[in-house]
Design an enzyme around this catalytic site. Structure first.
Site, PDB file in Angstrom:
ATOM      1  N   TYR A 126     -14.588  16.317  25.732  1.00  0.00           N
ATOM      2  CA  TYR A 126     -13.463  16.178  24.792  1.00  0.00           C
ATOM      3  C   TYR A 126     -13.967  16.358  23.355  1.00  0.00           C
ATOM      4  O   TYR A 126     -13.386  17.117  22.570  1.00  0.00           O
ATOM      5  CB  TYR A 126     -12.817  14.803  24.983  1.00  0.00           C
ATOM      6  CG  TYR A 126     -11.670  14.494  24.048  1.00  0.00           C
ATOM      7  CD1 TYR A 126     -10.371  14.900  24.344  1.00  0.00           C
ATOM      8  CD2 TYR A 126     -11.885  13.773  22.870  1.00  0.00           C
ATOM      9  CE1 TYR A 126      -9.316  14.596  23.493  1.00  0.00           C
ATOM     10  CE2 TYR A 126     -10.840  13.467  22.012  1.00  0.00           C
ATOM     11  CZ  TYR A 126      -9.552  13.876  22.327  1.00  0.00           C
ATOM     12  OH  TYR A 126      -8.517  13.578  21.474  1.00  0.00           O
ATOM     13  N   SER A 154      -9.736  15.372  16.255  1.00  0.00           N
ATOM     14  CA  SER A 154      -9.987  13.967  16.589  1.00  0.00           C
ATOM     15  C   SER A 154     -11.157  13.514  15.731  1.00  0.00           C
ATOM     16  O   SER A 154     -11.906  14.358  15.215  1.00  0.00           O
ATOM     17  CB  SER A 154     -10.350  13.874  18.072  1.00  0.00           C
ATOM     18  OG  SER A 154     -10.950  12.631  18.366  1.00  0.00           O
TER      19      SER A 154
END
Ligand code: NAP
Length: 253
Positions: A171, A158
């Site tokens: 995350y 990401s």
């Protein structure tokens, strides 16, 4: 600076023919699109995920399209232990004898709040599903991947796995760990077993996870999972032979 799909890449219709490829989180979003596209280009896809009905729907779609036979492997990554991954490896060994590709795609978002406010329960869930599960699965599957001779292992990262940002908490930490695991495995496995290891940052993509992370955003402003598939095909196919240890962006900035 991340790598992007080579401009001259055009996927051949049969670029994944005879390849056995496992996709985690194959029931929805980017994983679903990848499973369908891999099958369309000739792969036997192993659909792994936690919601059987979603996996069955993808299986049915692959069968209805006349693509090579898929397989369903239900597994909840939150609670799975090493024994579960060894069982997965044994099943693949017995059914196929090797694994040509592994796409680590399943992830959870966790709490979108400051680290100061992040609960330990949520931290543990995110680290377990996004980082520890791929570690255990990879460790168990390395022998069947080595048996393929030139397997491709792809991790999903990401933008917050490359630069930390407020409110991305566990995350973001899990995706930094993912990038580290990719680099370490790339350095260890390519020379040892011919397994090449790379990571993809999909970029903003219209899925359940994105809509959860950005409730105020117009979902249609982001590309669909189908639109970012060329890079996934490239990294899974022999077109990217020799590409190892690299960080890719599916959407050039
Ligand atoms: P998604 O729509 O939420 O899909 C995630 C998939 O993972 C679902 O199939 C889900 O299963 C599965 N999954 C979640 N927890 C699981 C568990 N404990 N055990 C087994 N399977 C589990 O997310 P997505 O947007 O497609 O994301 C795919 C990957 O891209 C993720 O790694 C994500 O971090 C990354 N990513 C996405 C974006 C974006 O904009 N979409 C941007 C950057 C990175 P269920 O369907 O059963 O819930």
């Amino acid at each position: 600076m991340a790598d992007t799909l080579p401009h001259d890449f055009t996927p051949g219709d049969a670029c994944l023919q005879n390849k056995i490829i496992l996709v985690t989180g194959a029931g929805d979003g980017i994983g679903r699109a990848a499973a369908l596209r891999f099958a369309a280009h000739g792969a036997n896809v192993i659909l792994l995920g936690r919601t059987v009905e979603k996996l069955e729907a993808v299986y049915d779609e692959i069968e209805a399209a006349g693509h090579p036979q898929a397989a369903i492997y239900p597994l909840h990554l939150r609670g799975a232990v090493m024994q579960d991954y060894e069982q997965l490896a044994n099943t693949i060994e017995q059914e196929f004898g090797r694994l040509d590709g592994l796409l680590h795609n399943a992830s959870v978002l966790g709490q979108r709040r400051t680290l100061a406010q992040t609960t330990v329960d949520s931290w543990e869930e995110v680290l377990q599903v996004n980082l520890t599960a791929p570690f255990m699965m990879t460790q168990a599957l390395l022998p069947v991947m080595a048996a393929a001779g030139k397997a491709s292992l792809v991790f999903t990262s990401s933008s917050v796995g490359r630069k930390g940002r407020a409110y991305w908490g566990a995350y973001s930490v899990s995706k930094f760990g993912t990038e580290a695991m990719m680099q370490i495995l790339a350095d260890e496995e390519f020379s040892l077993n011919g397994i090449r290891v790379n990571s993809i940052n999909p970029g903003a993509t219209n899925t359940v996870m994105r809509r959860l992370a950005y409730p105020g955003e117009n979902p249609a402003s982001n590309p669909s999972p189908e639109e970012i598939m060329p890079l996934y095909l490239y990294l899974m196919s022999d077109d990217s032979a020799g590409v190892n240890g690299r960080q890719f962006d599916a959407q050039p900035k």
